[in-house]
Design a protein around this motif. Structure first.
Motif, PDB file in Angstrom:
ATOM      1  N   ARG A 122       2.053 -66.450   5.180  1.00 25.23           N
ATOM      2  CA  ARG A 122       1.468 -66.921   3.920  1.00 25.23           C
ATOM      3  C   ARG A 122      -0.062 -66.900   4.011  1.00 25.23           C
ATOM      4  O   ARG A 122      -0.759 -66.504   3.064  1.00 25.23           O
ATOM      5  N   GLN A 123      -0.596 -67.312   5.143  1.00 22.73           N
ATOM      6  CA  GLN A 123      -2.042 -67.311   5.331  1.00 22.73           C
ATOM      7  C   GLN A 123      -2.590 -65.885   5.361  1.00 22.73           C
ATOM      8  O   GLN A 123      -3.633 -65.596   4.757  1.00 22.73           O
ATOM      9  N   LEU A 124      -1.898 -64.992   6.037  1.00 25.47           N
ATOM     10  CA  LEU A 124      -2.346 -63.595   6.090  1.00 25.47           C
ATOM     11  C   LEU A 124      -2.353 -62.959   4.705  1.00 25.47           C
ATOM     12  O   LEU A 124      -3.266 -62.194   4.371  1.00 25.47           O
ATOM     13  N   LYS A 125      -1.364 -63.256   3.908  1.00 28.93           N
ATOM     14  CA  LYS A 125      -1.312 -62.701   2.550  1.00 28.93           C
ATOM     15  C   LYS A 125      -2.511 -63.143   1.722  1.00 28.93           C
ATOM     16  O   LYS A 125      -2.946 -62.428   0.811  1.00 28.93           O
ATOM     17  N   GLY A 126      -3.058 -64.305   2.042  1.00 31.16           N
ATOM     18  CA  GLY A 126      -4.233 -64.790   1.318  1.00 31.16           C
ATOM     19  C   GLY A 126      -5.549 -64.247   1.841  1.00 31.16           C
ATOM     20  O   GLY A 126      -6.614 -64.595   1.320  1.00 31.16           O
ATOM     21  N   MET A 127      -5.486 -63.391   2.879  1.00 33.06           N
ATOM     22  CA  MET A 127      -6.704 -62.865   3.490  1.00 33.06           C
ATOM     23  C   MET A 127      -7.009 -61.426   3.088  1.00 33.06           C
ATOM     24  O   MET A 127      -7.933 -60.813   3.632  1.00 33.06           O
ATOM     25  N   VAL A 128      -6.248 -60.880   2.142  1.00 35.15           N
ATOM     26  CA  VAL A 128      -6.441 -59.478   1.765  1.00 35.15           C
ATOM     27  C   VAL A 128      -7.792 -59.270   1.096  1.00 35.15           C
ATOM     28  O   VAL A 128      -8.504 -58.285   1.360  1.00 35.15           O
ATOM     29  N   ASP A 129      -8.180 -60.183   0.235  1.00 36.41           N
ATOM     30  CA  ASP A 129      -9.460 -60.054  -0.469  1.00 36.41           C
ATOM     31  C   ASP A 129     -10.597 -60.607   0.380  1.00 36.41           C
ATOM     32  O   ASP A 129     -10.384 -61.197   1.446  1.00 36.41           O
ATOM     33  N   GLY A 130     -11.852 -60.419  -0.116  1.00 38.20           N
ATOM     34  CA  GLY A 130     -13.015 -60.896   0.618  1.00 38.20           C
ATOM     35  C   GLY A 130     -12.992 -62.402   0.765  1.00 38.20           C
ATOM     36  O   GLY A 130     -12.359 -63.094  -0.026  1.00 38.20           O
ATOM     37  N   PRO A 131     -13.669 -62.916   1.789  1.00 35.90           N
ATOM     38  CA  PRO A 131     -14.503 -62.192   2.759  1.00 35.90           C
ATOM     39  C   PRO A 131     -13.735 -61.602   3.945  1.00 35.90           C
ATOM     40  O   PRO A 131     -14.311 -60.901   4.765  1.00 35.90           O
ATOM     41  N   ASP A 132     -12.412 -61.899   4.048  1.00 33.98           N
ATOM     42  CA  ASP A 132     -11.668 -61.428   5.224  1.00 33.98           C
ATOM     43  C   ASP A 132     -11.375 -59.937   5.175  1.00 33.98           C
ATOM     44  O   ASP A 132     -11.440 -59.247   6.190  1.00 33.98           O
ATOM     45  N   ASN A 133     -11.002 -59.437   3.994  1.00 31.19           N
ATOM     46  CA  ASN A 133     -10.666 -58.014   3.846  1.00 31.19           C
ATOM     47  C   ASN A 133      -9.618 -57.566   4.869  1.00 31.19           C
ATOM     48  O   ASN A 133      -9.795 -56.584   5.592  1.00 31.19           O
ATOM     49  N   LEU A 134      -8.529 -58.321   4.947  1.00 37.59           N
ATOM     50  CA  LEU A 134      -7.430 -57.939   5.837  1.00 37.59           C
ATOM     51  C   LEU A 134      -6.869 -56.587   5.398  1.00 37.59           C
ATOM     52  O   LEU A 134      -6.539 -56.385   4.231  1.00 37.59           O
ATOM     53  N   LEU A 175     -20.642 -58.905  13.538  1.00 38.13           N
ATOM     54  CA  LEU A 175     -20.334 -58.098  12.359  1.00 38.13           C
ATOM     55  C   LEU A 175     -20.917 -58.717  11.098  1.00 38.13           C
ATOM     56  O   LEU A 175     -21.122 -59.932  11.019  1.00 38.13           O
ATOM     57  N   THR A 176     -21.173 -57.882  10.109  1.00 33.40           N
ATOM     58  CA  THR A 176     -21.752 -58.323   8.846  1.00 33.40           C
ATOM     59  C   THR A 176     -20.671 -58.392   7.782  1.00 33.40           C
ATOM     60  O   THR A 176     -19.895 -57.440   7.609  1.00 33.40           O
ATOM     61  N   LYS A 177     -20.619 -59.512   7.082  1.00 31.64           N
ATOM     62  CA  LYS A 177     -19.618 -59.675   6.024  1.00 31.64           C
ATOM     63  C   LYS A 177     -19.746 -58.566   4.986  1.00 31.64           C
ATOM     64  O   LYS A 177     -20.844 -58.177   4.612  1.00 31.64           O
ATOM     65  N   GLY A 178     -18.610 -58.078   4.553  1.00 33.98           N
ATOM     66  CA  GLY A 178     -18.594 -57.013   3.566  1.00 33.98           C
ATOM     67  C   GLY A 178     -18.602 -55.629   4.173  1.00 33.98           C
ATOM     68  O   GLY A 178     -18.398 -54.637   3.468  1.00 33.98           O
ATOM     69  N   GLU A 179     -18.846 -55.547   5.492  1.00 32.95           N
ATOM     70  CA  GLU A 179     -18.910 -54.244   6.154  1.00 32.95           C
ATOM     71  C   GLU A 179     -17.801 -54.067   7.193  1.00 32.95           C
ATOM     72  O   GLU A 179     -17.844 -53.125   7.978  1.00 32.95           O
ATOM     73  N   TYR A 180     -16.850 -54.975   7.199  1.00 31.48           N
ATOM     74  CA  TYR A 180     -15.761 -54.854   8.170  1.00 31.48           C
ATOM     75  C   TYR A 180     -14.407 -54.998   7.488  1.00 31.48           C
ATOM     76  O   TYR A 180     -14.281 -55.585   6.406  1.00 31.48           O
TER      77      TYR A 180
END
Length: 510
Positions: free
Chosen positions: A155-167, A86-91
């Motif tokens: 706590r870790q998941l809450k920090g993944m909402v923004d890029g690059p993870d885009n949870l 997968l390409t970052k920013g597209e998932y």
């Protein structure tokens, strides 16, 4: 040693300098050792660490880390390979949050099957959906044995909402425990959509009286729905039934199941028979002795022949074993229970001789591989075609370019229901966007729309969510434990007595 050497190296400043350097090296080594003891390296893998010395490795991994569980290596590796393409920013990222390092054999099997089902849906979303966007990245989120470290992982998941993870969603959350309830509360309170796979407790849900978990959707029926489906199937007479219930506090599965059963047995002539499981319900404890006594009491009833069991699978197995050894062998008993019964087939401590001693065990399964097979499948509420899409994917996973994903079994329904939960997550994410990546708050608003023509055609049956994110009149396969311990499909039961209409729209103002 010559006098010259002694003068130069032993009695000169050089000796003093070497001595100082040696002393400094010794001190530095000791200091480093003390530092390593006081500050051990707690890292396990990228995104994964031990919260404290000797703790389990918890956290979130997208790179094939199997958290030390050998049985998960293949499916974790398949997920990692899919993610790498997968390409970052597209998932958009979906996390499957489970107690991955549980030591309970039943839970370990459940985790394996759930991850397999989730991966199959990830693969389908990325390769078999006509290039729909965004692509789906799947990560494994471990909350530890008994969900003990849920706070660390949330706590870790809450920090993944923004890029690059885009949870954009969290799935899994598979046990109806106090820890799960708290984790769902914190995730949804932070605006993160959650899709429960096998949480069935009525009080880990939204409803007409309020939505304490905004953004929570579920693909499994509640315990109340399961109980109604069982009652419709069994047509049990309350006067011939006894409720056996766990009194251990803090377990939302058993608490809501016993309430649902008690409502059905309001006119029963016998008081409930009580037991208290250990703080960790996977422990054996002393309950076998209690069940021996309850079996004796059942023999003392005049005409009771049905037991509604509100408890976890370890205690269910103990109870069935005790009932098989009851003194009144001439009398037949049927045990009816919730979806925890799905663990019994793989429990090597089950005394299968009990099943030959006029003891029947039937439970409300969340899914079963025979429920949607032709001929005889219901015309609405699900379809053989949707189930075949799932099994075709399972066969495809044998391709080394896709899998392998480890030893698979569909009898407990866990892979099927996890596949459907991921399908619901994908539908919500993709319906929320007109471009590539939706805002997370837009995903939250999608659950009430997933009904009618937007329903999820799940492998376990139709998923038509009401306005509170609960599945309306979801198919409930009734499964019987056969004498050899296998899990035999009996028929599909429905919380609303019959299958939903073709439009699959919840009635009234739900």
């Amino acid at each position: 040693m010559t006098d010259w050497f002694r003068r130069v190296f032993w009695f000169t400043p050089l000796r003093k300098g070497l001595t100082v350097l040696l002393a400094l090296a010794v001190v530095a080594g000791l200091a480093y050792g003390v530092h390593r003891v006081a500050n051990p390296d707690l890292t396990c893998a990228e995104g994964v660490a031990r919260p404290e010395a000797d703790a389990e490795c918890v956290g979130v991994s997208a790179d094939g880390y199997a958290f030390g569980v050998t049985a998960l290596k293949e499916v974790a590796g398949a997920i990692a390979r899919e993610n790498q393409g997968l390409t970052k920013g597209e998932y958009a990222t979906v996390a499957v949050m489970l107690p991955i390092t549980s030591t309970d054999s039943g839970m370990r099997t459940k985790v394996l099957h759930e991850l397999q089902g989730a991966f199959l849906q990830q693969y389908a979303a990325n390769h078999d959906s006509n290039e729909q966007v965004p692509k789906i990245r799947l990560v494994l989120a471990n909350t530890g044995k008994g969900n003990h470290y849920w706070r660390t992982t949330v706590r870790q998941l809450k920090g993944m909402v923004d890029g690059p993870d885009n949870l954009r969603a969290v799935s899994g959350v598979a046990t109806s425990s106090a820890e799960t309830k708290d984790a769902v509360k914190e995730l949804t309170g932070a605006g993160i959509p959650v899709i429960g796979t096998t949480i069935t407790a009525d009080d880990i849900a939204n409803g007409p009286d309020g939505d304490p978990y905004p953004g929570l959707a579920r693909v499994s029926p509640t315990n109340g729905d399961e109980a109604r489906a069982i009652a419709q199937f069994g047509k049990v007479e309350a006067k011939r039934a006894v409720l056996v219930q766990d009194t251990r506090p803090g377990d939302h599965y058993t608490a809501t199941l016993k309430k649902a059963f008690a409502d059905l047995l309001a006119d029963a002539p016998y008081e409930p028979q009580l037991f208290t499981s250990p703080p960790d319900p996977t422990d054996e404890g002393t309950t076998p002795n209690t069940f021996r006594q309850i079996a004796l009491l059942l023999c003392g009833t005049r005409d009771a022949d049905t037991v509604f069991f509100a408890g976890r699978h370890t205690q269910l197995r103990q109870f069935v074993n005790a009932l098989g050894q009851r003194p009144c062998q001439h009398r037949e008993f049927t045990v009816l229970t919730g979806d925890e019964g799905s663990y019994l087939g793989a429990d090597d401590r089950l005394d299968k001789k009990a099943l030959a001693n006029k003891v029947s065990v039937r439970y409300a399964s969340l899914a079963h591989p025979d429920a949607w097979k032709e001929p005889g499948a219901p015309r609405t509420g699900g379809s053989p075609a949707a189930y075949k899409v799932f099994t075709d994917l399972l066969e495809k996973a044998a391709d080394p370019d896709i899998g392998p994903i480890g030893e698979t079994s569909l009898r407990d329904g866990q892979a099927i229901i996890a596949y459907d939960a991921m399908a619901t997550a994908v539908r919500g994410i993709r319906e929320a966007t007109v471009d590539k990546l939706p805002a997370i708050h837009d995903v939250v608003t999608q659950w009430p729309q997933l009904k009618g023509p937007l329903k999820v055609e799940g492998a376990s049956g139709w998923i038509c969510l009401d306005n509170h994110g609960n599945p309306y009149n979801k198919a409930v396969p009734i499964v019987e434990l056969a004498r050899d311990g296998s899990q035999r499909f009996v028929e599909i039961a429905w919380p609303e007595e019959k299958a939903p209409a073709q439009d699959c729209l919840p009635p009234g103002a739900s």
